[in-house]
Scaffold this motif. Structure first.
Motif, PDB file in Angstrom:
ATOM      1  N   GLY A 169       0.725  -1.269  -0.007  1.00 14.55           N
ATOM      2  CA  GLY A 169       0.001  -0.074  -0.070  1.00 14.55           C
ATOM      3  C   GLY A 169       0.931   1.255   0.174  1.00 14.55           C
ATOM      4  O   GLY A 169       0.302   2.282   0.346  1.00 14.55           O
ATOM      5  N   ASN A 170       2.031   1.188  -0.446  1.00 13.92           N
ATOM      6  CA  ASN A 170       2.894   2.453  -0.406  1.00 13.92           C
ATOM      7  C   ASN A 170       2.560   3.057  -1.707  1.00 13.92           C
ATOM      8  O   ASN A 170       3.607   2.834  -2.676  1.00 13.92           O
ATOM      9  CB  ASN A 170       4.352   1.893  -0.357  1.00 13.92           C
ATOM     10  N   LEU A 171       1.807   4.074  -1.928  1.00 13.47           N
ATOM     11  CA  LEU A 171       1.512   4.953  -2.899  1.00 13.47           C
ATOM     12  C   LEU A 171       2.481   5.811  -3.189  1.00 13.47           C
ATOM     13  O   LEU A 171       2.804   6.093  -4.527  1.00 13.47           O
ATOM     14  CB  LEU A 171       0.162   5.416  -2.719  1.00 13.47           C
ATOM     15  N   GLU A 172       3.393   6.390  -2.169  1.00 12.57           N
ATOM     16  CA  GLU A 172       4.116   7.226  -2.399  1.00 12.57           C
ATOM     17  C   GLU A 172       5.503   6.720  -3.199  1.00 12.57           C
ATOM     18  O   GLU A 172       6.295   7.393  -4.121  1.00 12.57           O
ATOM     19  CB  GLU A 172       4.916   8.098  -1.111  1.00 12.57           C
ATOM     20  N   ALA A 173       5.777   5.581  -2.764  1.00  8.16           N
ATOM     21  CA  ALA A 173       6.911   4.851  -3.497  1.00  8.16           C
ATOM     22  C   ALA A 173       6.554   4.525  -5.155  1.00  8.16           C
ATOM     23  O   ALA A 173       7.375   4.675  -5.891  1.00  8.16           O
ATOM     24  CB  ALA A 173       7.373   3.349  -2.950  1.00  8.16           C
ATOM     25  N   ILE A 174       5.255   4.167  -5.314  1.00  5.75           N
ATOM     26  CA  ILE A 174       4.696   3.986  -6.574  1.00  5.75           C
ATOM     27  C   ILE A 174       4.739   5.384  -7.422  1.00  5.75           C
ATOM     28  O   ILE A 174       5.291   5.384  -8.590  1.00  5.75           O
ATOM     29  CB  ILE A 174       3.169   3.490  -6.822  1.00  5.75           C
ATOM     30  N   LYS A 175       4.470   6.492  -6.841  1.00 13.50           N
ATOM     31  CA  LYS A 175       4.563   7.987  -7.196  1.00 13.50           C
ATOM     32  C   LYS A 175       6.131   8.052  -7.904  1.00 13.50           C
ATOM     33  O   LYS A 175       6.285   8.447  -9.042  1.00 13.50           O
ATOM     34  CB  LYS A 175       4.122   8.835  -6.236  1.00 13.50           C
ATOM     35  N   VAL A 176       7.106   7.668  -7.017  1.00 10.89           N
ATOM     36  CA  VAL A 176       8.534   7.753  -7.461  1.00 10.89           C
ATOM     37  C   VAL A 176       9.030   7.114  -8.416  1.00 10.89           C
ATOM     38  O   VAL A 176       9.485   7.483  -9.455  1.00 10.89           O
ATOM     39  CB  VAL A 176       9.267   7.602  -5.888  1.00 10.89           C
ATOM     40  N   VAL A 177       8.366   5.582  -8.438  1.00  3.02           N
ATOM     41  CA  VAL A 177       8.677   4.745  -9.589  1.00  3.02           C
ATOM     42  C   VAL A 177       8.210   5.239 -10.552  1.00  3.02           C
ATOM     43  O   VAL A 177       8.848   5.279 -12.007  1.00  3.02           O
ATOM     44  CB  VAL A 177       8.388   3.356  -9.283  1.00  3.02           C
ATOM     45  N   GLY A 178       7.056   5.756 -10.932  1.00  2.66           N
ATOM     46  CA  GLY A 178       6.447   6.428 -12.118  1.00  2.66           C
ATOM     47  C   GLY A 178       7.074   7.514 -12.690  1.00  2.66           C
ATOM     48  O   GLY A 178       7.288   7.478 -13.987  1.00  2.66           O
ATOM     49  N   HIS A 179       7.235   8.213 -11.451  1.00  3.58           N
ATOM     50  CA  HIS A 179       8.206   9.861 -12.126  1.00  3.58           C
ATOM     51  C   HIS A 179       9.481   9.183 -12.561  1.00  3.58           C
ATOM     52  O   HIS A 179       9.899   9.846 -13.877  1.00  3.58           O
ATOM     53  CB  HIS A 179       8.394  10.572 -10.792  1.00  3.58           C
ATOM     54  N   ASN A 180      10.172   8.275 -12.041  1.00  3.18           N
ATOM     55  CA  ASN A 180      11.521   7.827 -12.666  1.00  3.18           C
ATOM     56  C   ASN A 180      11.193   6.989 -14.108  1.00  3.18           C
ATOM     57  O   ASN A 180      12.192   7.519 -14.951  1.00  3.18           O
ATOM     58  CB  ASN A 180      12.265   6.699 -11.666  1.00  3.18           C
ATOM     59  N   ILE A 181      10.157   6.390 -14.250  1.00  2.00           N
ATOM     60  CA  ILE A 181       9.910   5.831 -15.535  1.00  2.00           C
ATOM     61  C   ILE A 181       9.880   6.790 -16.391  1.00  2.00           C
ATOM     62  O   ILE A 181      10.272   6.553 -17.586  1.00  2.00           O
ATOM     63  CB  ILE A 181       8.790   4.725 -15.261  1.00  2.00           C
ATOM     64  N   ARG A 182       8.684   7.901 -16.195  1.00  4.09           N
ATOM     65  CA  ARG A 182       8.354   8.914 -17.044  1.00  4.09           C
ATOM     66  C   ARG A 182       9.806   9.572 -17.587  1.00  4.09           C
ATOM     67  O   ARG A 182       9.840   9.884 -18.714  1.00  4.09           O
ATOM     68  CB  ARG A 182       7.429   9.794 -16.431  1.00  4.09           C
ATOM     69  N   CYS A 183      10.290  10.014 -16.466  1.00  5.39           N
ATOM     70  CA  CYS A 183      11.873  10.806 -16.868  1.00  5.39           C
ATOM     71  C   CYS A 183      12.699  10.138 -17.627  1.00  5.39           C
ATOM     72  O   CYS A 183      12.996  10.677 -18.617  1.00  5.39           O
ATOM     73  CB  CYS A 183      12.412  11.409 -15.505  1.00  5.39           C
ATOM     74  N   PHE A 184      13.111   9.076 -17.134  1.00  7.72           N
ATOM     75  CA  PHE A 184      14.295   8.283 -17.927  1.00  7.72           C
ATOM     76  C   PHE A 184      13.737   7.822 -19.321  1.00  7.72           C
ATOM     77  O   PHE A 184      14.821   7.773 -20.168  1.00  7.72           O
ATOM     78  CB  PHE A 184      14.660   6.987 -17.069  1.00  7.72           C
ATOM     79  N   SER A 185      12.380   7.444 -19.511  1.00  3.28           N
ATOM     80  CA  SER A 185      12.016   7.074 -20.689  1.00  3.28           C
ATOM     81  C   SER A 185      11.943   8.126 -21.728  1.00  3.28           C
ATOM     82  O   SER A 185      12.408   8.035 -22.845  1.00  3.28           O
ATOM     83  CB  SER A 185      10.535   6.293 -20.655  1.00  3.28           C
ATOM     84  N   ARG A 186      11.794   9.362 -21.345  1.00  2.00           N
ATOM     85  CA  ARG A 186      11.485  10.401 -21.864  1.00  2.00           C
ATOM     86  C   ARG A 186      13.144  10.611 -22.647  1.00  2.00           C
ATOM     87  O   ARG A 186      13.321  11.171 -23.999  1.00  2.00           O
ATOM     88  CB  ARG A 186      11.293  11.616 -21.183  1.00  2.00           C
ATOM     89  N   VAL A 187      14.057  10.596 -21.682  1.00  2.00           N
ATOM     90  CA  VAL A 187      15.727  10.702 -22.186  1.00  2.00           C
ATOM     91  C   VAL A 187      15.803   9.697 -23.430  1.00  2.00           C
ATOM     92  O   VAL A 187      16.541  10.337 -24.349  1.00  2.00           O
ATOM     93  CB  VAL A 187      16.348  10.590 -21.196  1.00  2.00           C
ATOM     94  N   TYR A 188      15.426   8.466 -23.317  1.00  3.05           N
ATOM     95  CA  TYR A 188      15.815   7.556 -24.109  1.00  3.05           C
ATOM     96  C   TYR A 188      14.973   7.540 -25.245  1.00  3.05           C
ATOM     97  O   TYR A 188      15.156   6.677 -26.331  1.00  3.05           O
ATOM     98  CB  TYR A 188      15.638   6.087 -23.522  1.00  3.05           C
ATOM     99  N   GLY A 189      13.892   8.454 -25.255  1.00  2.00           N
ATOM    100  CA  GLY A 189      13.033   8.737 -26.605  1.00  2.00           C
ATOM    101  C   GLY A 189      11.822   7.402 -26.405  1.00  2.00           C
ATOM    102  O   GLY A 189      11.138   7.331 -27.550  1.00  2.00           O
ATOM    103  N   PHE A 190      11.556   6.769 -25.304  1.00  2.00           N
ATOM    104  CA  PHE A 190      10.256   5.876 -25.327  1.00  2.00           C
ATOM    105  C   PHE A 190       9.049   6.559 -24.980  1.00  2.00           C
ATOM    106  O   PHE A 190       8.827   6.661 -23.883  1.00  2.00           O
ATOM    107  CB  PHE A 190      10.747   4.751 -24.120  1.00  2.00           C
TER     108      PHE A 190
END
Length: 111
Positions: free
Chosen positions: A38-59
């Motif tokens: 039930g750790n929604l804060e950790a999920i927000k952080v993971v989602g943020h990281n996926i979004r940011c890193f994927s943008r850099v790689y063009g995904f």
């Protein structure tokens, strides 16, 4: 039906992609653990990281999934998180990539 995602990448990026993709697969597992506790804060952080890193790689699709995971966690929508996590896992399981030579690129094409 071939639902593989074929990526054509330059040699320098090809060296970085396995690590990038391995980290996104770890993100799928991290989301599952965080959902279980039930750790929604950790999920927000993971989602943020996926979004940011994927943008850099063009995904673009991964960027959108990261944004959806981040927003679903902010909205406390575990159903949306689980759905986006399943989409993320599916997308990652279908990626293949081939190295291209710089001479094979069209003028102005940057991958």
């Amino acid at each position: 039906m071939n639902d593989r995602i074929q990526l054509n990448v330059e040699p320098a990026l090809r060296e970085l992609l396995p690590g990038f993709l391995a980290n996104r697969r770890k993100d799928v597992e991290a989301i599952a653990r965080a959902l279980g506790s039930g750790n929604l804060e950790a999920i927000k952080v993971v989602g943020h990281n996926i979004r940011c890193f994927s943008r850099v790689y063009g995904f673009e699709e991964l960027t959108a999934l990261g944004e959806e995971i981040q927003q679903a966690a902010a909205d406390a929508s575990t159903l949306r998180i689980a759905h986006a996590q399943a989409q993320l896992a599916s997308y990652l399981s279908r990626i293949d990539f081939n190295e291209i030579s710089s001479s094979a690129k069209a003028p102005g094409e940057d991958l």
